[in-house]
Write a protein that holds these residues in place. Sequence first.
Motif, PDB file in Angstrom:
ATOM      1  N   ALA A  24       0.838  -1.199   0.000  1.00 49.70           N
ATOM      2  CA  ALA A  24       0.000   0.000   0.000  1.00 49.70           C
ATOM      3  C   ALA A  24       0.875   1.252   0.000  1.00 49.70           C
ATOM      4  CB  ALA A  24      -0.910  -0.006   1.218  1.00 49.70           C
ATOM      5  N   GLY A  25       0.282   2.359  -0.428  1.00 46.08           N
ATOM      6  CA  GLY A  25       0.947   3.658  -0.361  1.00 46.08           C
ATOM      7  C   GLY A  25       1.917   3.932  -1.494  1.00 46.08           C
ATOM      8  N   ILE A  26       1.726   3.290  -2.651  1.00 44.28           N
ATOM      9  CA  ILE A  26       2.647   3.463  -3.777  1.00 44.28           C
ATOM     10  C   ILE A  26       1.926   4.112  -4.956  1.00 44.28           C
ATOM     11  CG2 ILE A  26       4.194   2.300  -5.394  1.00 44.28           C
ATOM     12  CD1 ILE A  26       5.021   2.113  -2.373  1.00 44.28           C
ATOM     13  N   ARG A  27       2.490   5.206  -5.456  1.00 42.01           N
ATOM     14  CA  ARG A  27       1.924   5.924  -6.599  1.00 42.01           C
ATOM     15  C   ARG A  27       2.397   5.384  -7.940  1.00 42.01           C
ATOM     16  NH1 ARG A  27       0.111  11.318  -6.375  1.00 42.01           N
ATOM     17  NH2 ARG A  27       0.061  12.096  -4.273  1.00 42.01           N
ATOM     18  N   GLN A  28       3.721   5.098  -8.036  1.00 43.52           N
ATOM     19  CA  GLN A  28       4.303   4.844  -9.353  1.00 43.52           C
ATOM     20  C   GLN A  28       5.480   3.884  -9.256  1.00 43.52           C
ATOM     21  OE1 GLN A  28       5.910   8.437 -11.054  1.00 43.52           O
ATOM     22  NE2 GLN A  28       6.856   7.372 -12.767  1.00 43.52           N
ATOM     23  N   PHE A  29       5.546   2.933 -10.168  1.00 40.94           N
ATOM     24  CA  PHE A  29       6.720   2.094 -10.351  1.00 40.94           C
ATOM     25  C   PHE A  29       7.779   2.925 -11.052  1.00 40.94           C
ATOM     26  CE2 PHE A  29       9.233  -0.400 -13.311  1.00 40.94           C
ATOM     27  CZ  PHE A  29       9.780  -1.373 -12.484  1.00 40.94           C
ATOM     28  N   VAL A  30       9.055   2.777 -10.645  1.00 40.33           N
ATOM     29  CA  VAL A  30      10.141   3.522 -11.284  1.00 40.33           C
ATOM     30  C   VAL A  30      11.127   2.578 -11.970  1.00 40.33           C
ATOM     31  CG1 VAL A  30      12.056   5.124 -10.929  1.00 40.33           C
ATOM     32  CG2 VAL A  30       9.925   5.443  -9.665  1.00 40.33           C
ATOM     33  N   ALA A  31      11.672   1.605 -11.232  1.00 45.45           N
ATOM     34  CA  ALA A  31      12.687   0.703 -11.785  1.00 45.45           C
ATOM     35  C   ALA A  31      12.830  -0.499 -10.860  1.00 45.45           C
ATOM     36  CB  ALA A  31      14.024   1.429 -11.925  1.00 45.45           C
ATOM     37  N   GLN A  32      13.593  -1.501 -11.330  1.00 44.20           N
ATOM     38  CA  GLN A  32      13.887  -2.645 -10.472  1.00 44.20           C
ATOM     39  C   GLN A  32      15.293  -3.141 -10.725  1.00 44.20           C
ATOM     40  OE1 GLN A  32      11.168  -5.852 -11.710  1.00 44.20           O
ATOM     41  NE2 GLN A  32      12.989  -7.096 -11.973  1.00 44.20           N
ATOM     42  N   SER A  33      15.897  -3.722  -9.705  1.00 48.27           N
ATOM     43  CA  SER A  33      17.180  -4.407  -9.828  1.00 48.27           C
ATOM     44  C   SER A  33      16.936  -5.873  -9.498  1.00 48.27           C
ATOM     45  CB  SER A  33      18.206  -3.799  -8.864  1.00 48.27           C
ATOM     46  OG  SER A  33      17.890  -4.134  -7.526  1.00 48.27           O
ATOM     47  N   ALA A  34      17.977  -6.641  -9.327  1.00 41.91           N
ATOM     48  CA  ALA A  34      17.832  -8.058  -8.996  1.00 41.91           C
ATOM     49  C   ALA A  34      17.249  -8.268  -7.604  1.00 41.91           C
ATOM     50  CB  ALA A  34      19.174  -8.755  -9.107  1.00 41.91           C
ATOM     51  N   THR A  35      17.386  -7.276  -6.715  1.00 41.97           N
ATOM     52  CA  THR A  35      16.942  -7.447  -5.328  1.00 41.97           C
ATOM     53  C   THR A  35      15.989  -6.366  -4.824  1.00 41.97           C
ATOM     54  OG1 THR A  35      18.885  -6.250  -4.511  1.00 41.97           O
ATOM     55  CG2 THR A  35      19.059  -8.658  -4.679  1.00 41.97           C
ATOM     56  N   LYS A  36      15.824  -5.288  -5.599  1.00 42.19           N
ATOM     57  CA  LYS A  36      15.026  -4.156  -5.117  1.00 42.19           C
ATOM     58  C   LYS A  36      14.075  -3.635  -6.193  1.00 42.19           C
ATOM     59  CE  LYS A  36      18.594  -2.711  -1.900  1.00 42.19           C
ATOM     60  NZ  LYS A  36      19.547  -3.774  -2.161  1.00 42.19           N
ATOM     61  N   VAL A  37      13.004  -2.995  -5.727  1.00 42.35           N
ATOM     62  CA  VAL A  37      12.054  -2.305  -6.593  1.00 42.35           C
ATOM     63  C   VAL A  37      12.032  -0.846  -6.150  1.00 42.35           C
ATOM     64  CG1 VAL A  37       9.655  -2.164  -7.366  1.00 42.35           C
ATOM     65  CG2 VAL A  37      10.652  -4.396  -6.818  1.00 42.35           C
ATOM     66  N   ILE A  48      12.358   2.361  -1.657  1.00 45.84           N
ATOM     67  CA  ILE A  48      13.048   1.159  -2.106  1.00 45.84           C
ATOM     68  C   ILE A  48      12.400  -0.029  -1.404  1.00 45.84           C
ATOM     69  CG2 ILE A  48      15.265  -0.026  -2.241  1.00 45.84           C
ATOM     70  CD1 ILE A  48      16.504   2.876  -1.864  1.00 45.84           C
ATOM     71  N   LEU A  49      11.892  -0.977  -2.215  1.00 41.52           N
ATOM     72  CA  LEU A  49      11.190  -2.141  -1.693  1.00 41.52           C
ATOM     73  C   LEU A  49      12.022  -3.401  -1.900  1.00 41.52           C
ATOM     74  CD1 LEU A  49       7.663  -1.555  -3.319  1.00 41.52           C
ATOM     75  CD2 LEU A  49       8.567  -0.559  -1.210  1.00 41.52           C
ATOM     76  N   ASP A  50      11.831  -4.375  -1.027  1.00 36.67           N
ATOM     77  CA  ASP A  50      12.416  -5.701  -1.214  1.00 36.67           C
ATOM     78  C   ASP A  50      11.666  -6.390  -2.352  1.00 36.67           C
ATOM     79  OD1 ASP A  50      14.058  -8.080   0.025  1.00 36.67           O
ATOM     80  OD2 ASP A  50      12.022  -8.821  -0.348  1.00 36.67           O
ATOM     81  N   ILE A  51      12.386  -6.933  -3.318  1.00 42.95           N
ATOM     82  CA  ILE A  51      11.735  -7.519  -4.493  1.00 42.95           C
ATOM     83  C   ILE A  51      10.942  -8.781  -4.165  1.00 42.95           C
ATOM     84  CG2 ILE A  51      13.615  -9.022  -5.293  1.00 42.95           C
ATOM     85  CD1 ILE A  51      12.969  -7.876  -8.147  1.00 42.95           C
TER      86      ILE A  51
END
Length: 83
Positions: A24-37, A48-51
């Motif tokens: 919850a509380g997310i407006r927009q996706f920006v990018a992702q790496s192998a371990t983070k969103v 920064i979120l845990d993938i």
Amino acid sequence: YLTTDDYRLFKLSSADGREVWQTAGIRQFVAQSATKVYVIDEIKRLAILDINSGAVLRSIPIPAEKRVLANPHSDQVFLVSNR
């Protein structure tokens, strides 16, 4: 990744489209790496979120004059300004 009008981010399985997690509380996706969103949260911070779980690991304020551009191709986050 799918965002909704009520500020939710869903991670969907690419294999079958099922929900993996939601945050919850997310407006927009920006990018992702192998371990983070990387996302913009509802108060316009870079979060920064845990993938694997969608848990918020950290959030960073974005200066008011900056804008974040989505980057679905890599983990690079772009901040831009009209100045």
